[in-house]
Design an enzyme around this catalytic site. Sequence first.
Site, PDB file in Angstrom:
ATOM      1  N   GLU A  48      -0.906  -8.612   4.964  1.00  0.00           N
ATOM      2  CA  GLU A  48      -0.554  -8.642   6.393  1.00  0.00           C
ATOM      3  C   GLU A  48      -1.765  -8.390   7.282  1.00  0.00           C
ATOM      4  OE1 GLU A  48      -0.738  -4.254   5.887  1.00  0.00           O
ATOM      5  OE2 GLU A  48      -0.504  -6.025   4.621  1.00  0.00           O
ATOM      6  N   GLU A  66     -11.830 -12.462   7.559  1.00  0.00           N
ATOM      7  CA  GLU A  66     -12.622 -12.339   6.337  1.00  0.00           C
ATOM      8  C   GLU A  66     -14.054 -11.897   6.639  1.00  0.00           C
ATOM      9  OE1 GLU A  66     -11.645 -14.848   2.676  1.00  0.00           O
ATOM     10  OE2 GLU A  66     -11.665 -16.309   4.308  1.00  0.00           O
ATOM     11  N   CYS A  94       0.835  -1.202   0.000  1.00  0.00           N
ATOM     12  CA  CYS A  94       0.000   0.000   0.000  1.00  0.00           C
ATOM     13  C   CYS A  94       0.871   1.253   0.000  1.00  0.00           C
ATOM     14  CB  CYS A  94      -0.990  -0.034   1.163  1.00  0.00           C
ATOM     15  SG  CYS A  94      -2.364   1.135   0.971  1.00  0.00           S
ATOM     16  N   HIS A 122      -3.511  -5.620   1.101  1.00  0.00           N
ATOM     17  CA  HIS A 122      -2.877  -5.827   2.410  1.00  0.00           C
ATOM     18  C   HIS A 122      -2.903  -7.293   2.853  1.00  0.00           C
ATOM     19  CE1 HIS A 122      -2.243  -1.670   3.930  1.00  0.00           C
ATOM     20  NE2 HIS A 122      -3.263  -1.361   3.142  1.00  0.00           N
TER      21      HIS A 122
END
Length: 272
Positions: free
Chosen positions: A227, A235, A98, A225
Amino acid sequence: MIKVVPKVLVMSGYGINCETETAHAFQKAGAETDIVHINDLIAGKKKMADYEIIMFPGGFSYGDDTGSGNAFANKIKNNLFDDLTEFINSGKLILGICNGFQVMTNLGLFALPSTDYGERISALESNTNNRYECRWVHIKENDSVCVFTKGINVTHVPIAHGEGRFYCDEKTYHELKENKQIVFSYCDSEGNPANGEYPLNPNGAYQDIAGICDKTGRIFGLMPHPERSLYSISEPEYQLKKEIAKRNGDIIPEFIENNLQIFKNAVEYFNK
């Protein structure tokens, strides 16, 4: 054979805000991590050469002033670029996620066969809809030279950015493609290309590009992302998946393995 435990320098300072989860991801993959403020590198309290991996995390460095990642990149150019070039030439790894991808883009780290490090080949522009996008997307690994993404096909990851629209000219695109430097592309859940369709392609990225690497495959940046999405519980459909699994007598795995694999691949690179 003794297993090598690589040390990861997780960059920090001036609005970067994903240090902790990024360090956690590398730790889960088997690495050691140090979160280091950029000023400590400039002052010589820490040295890039003492690490095997440099990590540029997500966030909003300098509040995206003068463009996302630009001011932080200039601070590195003006103070640490020789050290960074030496690090690259030593055959080590660099990852940017990002805002980290934006910093690396501004630094010109995604060298092509026809360019040198320090030459900027692409940009990450404002999203087509001029909105901050915070949602989960699917990305597909292409047949690339990237060492971070071996064994990954389609994975599910969150994005959170206002300036994530990848852009390059057509000549650069063809060179990236021919040299297998286009690492991830936005797609649907089955791996079919997004073809620019929103929200599959959440920002209008040129040719659906979500991440690229340099000509060696050792320097990699992406907008999504991984991480932030190591664990299945993160989720958005977790509770539904959990209930379906329960009724079928199954158990949802703890990790989203494809996302963790990115960090595992970096660790395994030093154990080949």
